[in-house]
Design a protein around this motif. Structure first.
Motif, PDB file in Angstrom:
ATOM      1  N   SER A 257       0.815  -1.223   0.000  1.00 16.78           N
ATOM      2  CA  SER A 257       0.000   0.000   0.000  1.00 16.78           C
ATOM      3  C   SER A 257       0.846   1.270   0.000  1.00 16.78           C
ATOM      4  N   SER A 258       2.142   1.148   0.298  1.00 15.38           N
ATOM      5  CA  SER A 258       2.990   2.341   0.352  1.00 15.38           C
ATOM      6  C   SER A 258       3.501   2.758  -1.019  1.00 15.38           C
ATOM      7  N   GLN A 259       3.398   1.861  -2.022  1.00 14.49           N
ATOM      8  CA  GLN A 259       3.697   2.200  -3.415  1.00 14.49           C
ATOM      9  C   GLN A 259       5.142   2.685  -3.600  1.00 14.49           C
ATOM     10  N   THR A 260       6.080   1.936  -3.063  1.00 17.43           N
ATOM     11  CA  THR A 260       7.486   2.338  -3.125  1.00 17.43           C
ATOM     12  C   THR A 260       8.307   1.527  -4.126  1.00 17.43           C
ATOM     13  N   SER A 261       7.730   0.524  -4.770  1.00 18.97           N
ATOM     14  CA  SER A 261       8.505  -0.321  -5.682  1.00 18.97           C
ATOM     15  C   SER A 261       8.915   0.445  -6.938  1.00 18.97           C
ATOM     16  N   LYS A 262      10.016   0.011  -7.568  1.00 20.81           N
ATOM     17  CA  LYS A 262      10.533   0.639  -8.792  1.00 20.81           C
ATOM     18  C   LYS A 262      10.443  -0.301  -9.998  1.00 20.81           C
ATOM     19  N   LYS A 263       9.680  -1.335  -9.915  1.00 18.13           N
ATOM     20  CA  LYS A 263       9.594  -2.326 -10.993  1.00 18.13           C
ATOM     21  C   LYS A 263       8.847  -1.766 -12.200  1.00 18.13           C
ATOM     22  N   VAL A 264       9.221  -2.263 -13.390  1.00 18.21           N
ATOM     23  CA  VAL A 264       8.531  -1.932 -14.633  1.00 18.21           C
ATOM     24  C   VAL A 264       7.926  -3.209 -15.202  1.00 18.21           C
ATOM     25  N   THR A 265       6.636  -3.185 -15.472  1.00 20.07           N
ATOM     26  CA  THR A 265       5.959  -4.341 -16.061  1.00 20.07           C
ATOM     27  C   THR A 265       5.616  -4.045 -17.521  1.00 20.07           C
ATOM     28  N   ILE A 266       5.979  -4.980 -18.386  1.00 20.40           N
ATOM     29  CA  ILE A 266       5.664  -4.874 -19.813  1.00 20.40           C
ATOM     30  C   ILE A 266       4.566  -5.886 -20.128  1.00 20.40           C
ATOM     31  N   LYS A 280      11.207  -7.274 -27.381  1.00 23.35           N
ATOM     32  CA  LYS A 280      12.507  -7.907 -27.121  1.00 23.35           C
ATOM     33  C   LYS A 280      13.621  -6.869 -27.067  1.00 23.35           C
ATOM     34  N   HIS A 281      13.606  -5.913 -27.982  1.00 22.83           N
ATOM     35  CA  HIS A 281      14.651  -4.887 -27.984  1.00 22.83           C
ATOM     36  C   HIS A 281      14.557  -4.011 -26.728  1.00 22.83           C
ATOM     37  N   LEU A 282      13.345  -3.568 -26.408  1.00 22.58           N
ATOM     38  CA  LEU A 282      13.164  -2.713 -25.234  1.00 22.58           C
ATOM     39  C   LEU A 282      13.557  -3.452 -23.957  1.00 22.58           C
ATOM     40  N   THR A 283      13.234  -4.729 -23.904  1.00 17.59           N
ATOM     41  CA  THR A 283      13.584  -5.536 -22.728  1.00 17.59           C
ATOM     42  C   THR A 283      15.097  -5.601 -22.550  1.00 17.59           C
ATOM     43  N   ARG A 284      15.818  -5.824 -23.651  1.00 22.36           N
ATOM     44  CA  ARG A 284      17.285  -5.893 -23.571  1.00 22.36           C
ATOM     45  C   ARG A 284      17.863  -4.558 -23.086  1.00 22.36           C
ATOM     46  N   THR A 285      17.344  -3.460 -23.606  1.00 22.51           N
ATOM     47  CA  THR A 285      17.874  -2.151 -23.221  1.00 22.51           C
ATOM     48  C   THR A 285      17.600  -1.855 -21.747  1.00 22.51           C
ATOM     49  N   LEU A 286      16.393  -2.128 -21.302  1.00 23.81           N
ATOM     50  CA  LEU A 286      16.060  -1.893 -19.888  1.00 23.81           C
ATOM     51  C   LEU A 286      16.907  -2.768 -18.976  1.00 23.81           C
ATOM     52  N   VAL A 291      17.294  -1.939 -14.937  1.00 23.27           N
ATOM     53  CA  VAL A 291      15.925  -1.679 -14.505  1.00 23.27           C
ATOM     54  C   VAL A 291      15.251  -3.010 -14.195  1.00 23.27           C
ATOM     55  N   ASN A 292      14.587  -3.085 -13.067  1.00 22.82           N
ATOM     56  CA  ASN A 292      13.862  -4.292 -12.676  1.00 22.82           C
ATOM     57  C   ASN A 292      12.602  -4.402 -13.528  1.00 22.82           C
ATOM     58  N   ILE A 293      12.511  -5.456 -14.354  1.00 21.94           N
ATOM     59  CA  ILE A 293      11.369  -5.583 -15.266  1.00 21.94           C
ATOM     60  C   ILE A 293      10.701  -6.942 -15.116  1.00 21.94           C
ATOM     61  N   ARG A 294       9.453  -6.974 -15.524  1.00 23.72           N
ATOM     62  CA  ARG A 294       8.684  -8.224 -15.620  1.00 23.72           C
ATOM     63  C   ARG A 294       7.899  -8.147 -16.918  1.00 23.72           C
ATOM     64  N   VAL A 295       8.030  -9.173 -17.767  1.00 19.43           N
ATOM     65  CA  VAL A 295       7.375  -9.200 -19.075  1.00 19.43           C
ATOM     66  C   VAL A 295       6.240 -10.214 -19.053  1.00 19.43           C
ATOM     67  N   GLU A 309       1.289  -8.528 -10.762  1.00 19.38           N
ATOM     68  CA  GLU A 309       2.575  -7.880 -11.009  1.00 19.38           C
ATOM     69  C   GLU A 309       2.483  -6.373 -10.812  1.00 19.38           C
ATOM     70  N   LEU A 310       1.339  -5.800 -11.122  1.00 18.95           N
ATOM     71  CA  LEU A 310       1.184  -4.355 -11.026  1.00 18.95           C
ATOM     72  C   LEU A 310       1.064  -3.858  -9.587  1.00 18.95           C
TER      73      LEU A 310
END
Length: 409
Positions: A257-266, A280-286, A291-295, A309-310
């Protein structure tokens, strides 16, 4: 401390599903009356429940007998039989929440215990009248912090609105230190064990939070604060297992509930491969930018998994081909749900491929129209991506990295 009451456990069949009814003694003269629906796979026709669910009521036996919450209407007969086996008369029914899976059996309880008094918040009283036809004179309003004395036991009634309806409340039992938390800290999880480890509850608690609690994160923060000074030794929710280590779920709710995460979800879907090449290209660059990502591929992953995930994502990248000038239908339906549940994302980026024309940006903005988010510059290309398109994706990746970094300052 917790153990099943001998000879008070049985199984029944209800609506062609196996329902196991269990009575557990959770403390001296305090009982959980649980219905385990092992086979239920959706709730409210929205939320996936891969591990079934549990409907929990709680009985406090004392000079005055208190029943906390009831169950859904179809389980009323079984609840009444549970109470009969414990040989009690009910003096008070504390309705912590008027939704039918919590209070639907109250009319049946009143027929069996006509002198029982129903206690609920002011909002709950109105809902019980409207949803279940319970006469107004049978319901007493409670005030926040009101203490109900049963004899040896004292029940502190705490109003916790918008967790997740306007009527919700929790009840704190002394001297045991048990928090009867209603939908707060609940999970759709059919298991007979009590929870003492984080890994035993985290996934299903997160799924429940994502679909039920996430739209009310600010209210949850305030209601967590109301519980801060209580010495909670056990949490007994109305769905899911009893939690013997309260800090497990309290810490999770505080973090979510504090909304402090920095993750990016694609979230993406691709029809002819062009949008997938962009992802695929954007994922490689991130990834190169650390950058912490989840696809999530919406073609083979449920929307429910994306919503989970969101819960702890700061940014969302929507990757969609254009279908008849609009977002792919799978993306459009996902965005509708995201707009309803309001995850803590602050930034949204749109990428995708189209053929002869697109209105996808306009439609995406409209579908997310009630969210307080910043839309980043979209990367929409005609046909297959080329070098200059990949360069635009790299620029977007850097922008996302910088935005999240600015949030940390």
């Amino acid at each position: 401390m917790i153990g099943p009451v001998p000879s008070v456990e049985w199984e029944r069949t209800n609506s062609k599903r196996l329902i196991k009814m269990v009575i557990k003694r959770v403390a001296e003269d305090v009982y959980a009356l649980q219905s385990f629906d092992w086979d239920r796979r959706t709730f409210d026709s929205i939320l996936e429940t891969p591990k079934g669910t549990t409907y929990n009521s709680f009985l406090i036996k004392d000079e005055k007998n208190i029943l906390i919450d009831s169950t859904k209407p179809s389980m009323a007969k079984e609840l009444l039989e549970d109470l009969e086996s414990l040989n009690v008369q009910i003096d008070y029914i504390v309705s912590q929440h008027a939704e039918q899976d919590h209070s639907g059996a109250i009319p049946a309880l009143l027929r069996e215990y006509p002198n029982a008094k129903i206690l609920g918040t002011r909002a709950c009283k109105e809902l019980l009248e409207n949803l279940l036809g319970i006469p107004a004179e049978k319901i007493q309003n409670i005030e926040d912090g009101q203490v109900l004395s049963a004899g040896r036991h004292k029940l502190n009634l705490i109003v916790t609105p918008w967790v997740h309806w306007p009527d919700t409340m929790v009840s704190y039992l002394l001297p045991e230190g048990i928090l009867f938390s209603c939908d707060f800290f609940a999970s759709h999880f059919a298991t007979t064990k009590t929870i003492t480890k984080l890994e035993e509850i985290q996934e299903e608690a997160k799924r429940y939070y994502a679909h039920i609690m996430m739209p009310f994160s600010q209210m949850i923060q305030g209601n967590l604060e109301k519980l801060r000074n209580l010495e909670i030794r056990m949490i007994a929710p109305s769905h899911g297992p009893i939690i013997e280590k309260p800090e497990i779920i309290l810490d999770l709710y505080g973090r979510w509930s504090s909304q402090t995460s920095k993750k990016v979800t694609i979230a993406y879907i691709s029809m002819h491969g062009s949008t997938e090449l962009m992802v695929k290209h954007l994922t490689r660059t991130l990834t190169d930018l650390d950058v912490n990502i989840r696809v999530i591929n919406l073609a083979n992953t449920s929307t429910g998994e994306l919503i989970m995930e969101l819960v702890d994502s700061r940014a969302m990248i929507i990757a969609s081909p254009t279908v008849l000038t609009r977002p792919h239908p799978s993306v459009a339906s996902m965005l509708y749900l995201v707009n309803m549940l309001k995850p803590p994302i602050k930034y949204v980026a749109l990428i995708g491929s189209y053929g002869w024309g697109t209105l996808i940006e306009k439609e995406t903005r409209k579908l997310l129209g009630t969210m307080n988010i910043e839309f980043l510059e979209p990367v929409l290309i005609k046909g297959k991506p080329h070098k200059e398109d990949f360069e635009r994706l790299d620029k977007l990746a850097w922008e996302i990295k910088e935005k999240i970094g600015e949030d940390e300052k």
